[in-house]
Structures are given as structure tokens and as C-alpha cells.
Design a protein around this motif. Sequence first.
Motif, PDB file in Angstrom:
ATOM      1  N   ARG A 167       0.840  -1.193   0.000  1.00  0.00           N
ATOM      2  CA  ARG A 167       0.000   0.000   0.000  1.00  0.00           C
ATOM      3  C   ARG A 167       0.875   1.242   0.000  1.00  0.00           C
ATOM      4  NH1 ARG A 167      -5.137  -0.943   3.853  1.00  0.00           N
ATOM      5  NH2 ARG A 167      -5.687  -2.998   3.087  1.00  0.00           N
ATOM      6  N   LEU A 195       0.623   5.496  -0.172  1.00  0.00           N
ATOM      7  CA  LEU A 195      -0.149   6.733  -0.113  1.00  0.00           C
ATOM      8  C   LEU A 195       0.713   7.857  -0.673  1.00  0.00           C
ATOM      9  CD1 LEU A 195      -2.527   8.523   0.840  1.00  0.00           C
ATOM     10  CD2 LEU A 195      -1.373   8.644   3.072  1.00  0.00           C
ATOM     11  N   ALA A 251       0.671  12.008  -1.299  1.00  0.00           N
ATOM     12  CA  ALA A 251      -0.011  13.269  -1.004  1.00  0.00           C
ATOM     13  C   ALA A 251       0.762  14.424  -1.612  1.00  0.00           C
ATOM     14  CB  ALA A 251      -0.164  13.461   0.501  1.00  0.00           C
ATOM     15  N   GLN A 290      -3.283   5.019  -3.030  1.00  0.00           N
ATOM     16  CA  GLN A 290      -4.302   6.003  -2.699  1.00  0.00           C
ATOM     17  C   GLN A 290      -3.627   7.364  -2.710  1.00  0.00           C
ATOM     18  OE1 GLN A 290      -6.700   5.437   0.803  1.00  0.00           O
ATOM     19  NE2 GLN A 290      -7.535   3.505   0.062  1.00  0.00           N
ATOM     20  N   THR A 291      -4.423   8.422  -2.893  1.00  0.00           N
ATOM     21  CA  THR A 291      -3.860   9.764  -2.971  1.00  0.00           C
ATOM     22  C   THR A 291      -4.619  10.740  -2.081  1.00  0.00           C
ATOM     23  OG1 THR A 291      -5.235  10.430  -4.849  1.00  0.00           O
ATOM     24  CG2 THR A 291      -3.122   9.377  -5.358  1.00  0.00           C
ATOM     25  N   ALA A 292      -3.938  11.855  -1.806  1.00  0.00           N
ATOM     26  CA  ALA A 292      -4.538  12.972  -1.083  1.00  0.00           C
ATOM     27  C   ALA A 292      -3.967  14.255  -1.666  1.00  0.00           C
ATOM     28  CB  ALA A 292      -4.225  12.879   0.408  1.00  0.00           C
ATOM     29  N   GLY A 297      -6.106  15.508   4.288  1.00  0.00           N
ATOM     30  CA  GLY A 297      -6.496  14.303   3.563  1.00  0.00           C
ATOM     31  C   GLY A 297      -5.481  13.180   3.716  1.00  0.00           C
ATOM     32  N   ALA A 298      -4.209  13.544   3.745  1.00  0.00           N
ATOM     33  CA  ALA A 298      -3.150  12.537   3.921  1.00  0.00           C
ATOM     34  C   ALA A 298      -3.264  11.858   5.280  1.00  0.00           C
ATOM     35  CB  ALA A 298      -1.775  13.183   3.763  1.00  0.00           C
ATOM     36  N   ALA A 310      -6.370   9.554   5.241  1.00  0.00           N
ATOM     37  CA  ALA A 310      -6.110   8.347   4.452  1.00  0.00           C
ATOM     38  C   ALA A 310      -5.143   7.423   5.179  1.00  0.00           C
ATOM     39  CB  ALA A 310      -5.556   8.718   3.073  1.00  0.00           C
ATOM     40  N   TYR A 311      -4.120   7.998   5.796  1.00  0.00           N
ATOM     41  CA  TYR A 311      -3.155   7.181   6.530  1.00  0.00           C
ATOM     42  C   TYR A 311      -3.844   6.426   7.666  1.00  0.00           C
ATOM     43  CZ  TYR A 311       0.463   5.549   9.560  1.00  0.00           C
ATOM     44  OH  TYR A 311       1.227   4.731  10.349  1.00  0.00           O
ATOM     45  N   TRP A 317      -6.340   3.733   6.171  1.00  0.00           N
ATOM     46  CA  TRP A 317      -5.825   2.712   5.260  1.00  0.00           C
ATOM     47  C   TRP A 317      -4.532   2.056   5.739  1.00  0.00           C
ATOM     48  CZ3 TRP A 317      -2.736   3.222   0.292  1.00  0.00           C
ATOM     49  CH2 TRP A 317      -2.987   2.148  -0.574  1.00  0.00           C
TER      50      TRP A 317
END
Length: 126
Positions: free
Chosen positions: A8, A10, A12, A34-36, A41-42, A45-46, A49
Motif C-alpha cells: 500500500r 499513499l 499526497a 491512494q492519494t490525497a 487528507g493525507a 487516508a493514513y 488505510w
Amino acid sequence: MSTAKAERLLIADDDANLVEAYVSFFEAYGYAVQTAVDGVGALAAYSAWRPDVVILDIQMPRVDGHAVAREIRRIGFAPRPFLLAVTALHAPGEKTESFKAGFDHHFVKPARLPVILAAIASRPTI
């Protein structure tokens, strides 16, 4: 071109074109991405996820990448994620600031994606 396992990742950054290029590149190597677009948002998401690797721009809206890195380290999920700063900040001391914030690597834009991939691939395993 895929990796042995789908890790996974991420990403950002507030530059949509850059994020699109990163996503295409890392998905081609088998990463689940996944993105932010900002630090808030980061962090969301962190926390939701729990990615293995986090690539952060430093100069993002709302919360900067250094603050995001410090919060990720404070949260302390195990296993500890691999944090990479990819930033336009190149002045003397910027790399030191990134390491103080908890980053494992500091790359200056325009960063070469194969170099970032090599850093991720060569990280120590727990």
C-alpha cells in the motif's frame, strides 16, 4: 513489471499532474495506491488505510508534509511506515528538517521515480 506483493502506497501532493504520473508509475510496479491533495487528507487516508509507504510533498495546503510526518510517527502504528519527502524545498537544512520530522528519505523535485522506487525497494524490513 509488478512487485512480489501489492504494498500500500499513499501519495499526497497538491499537484494533480504529478500525482497522476506517480500513480501510473507505481501501479505499474504492483503497488496499491491512494492519494490525497493536502495534509488533512493525507492524515485521514493514513489513519483509515495504514499504508506501508507514504510519499509526501512538504508544501501542501492546510497541513504541511512535516506536520503530517510528525503526526504519523506520533500515532505509532506498527509496522512503522516508510516515509519519503518529495519536495521543491532544496535549501540547506531542508533535508535535516525532513529527517527531524520523521522522514526516512528526502528527494528534491523533479525527483526521478526509478530512484524513489529503488529507495522503497531497499528499505530495511522489520
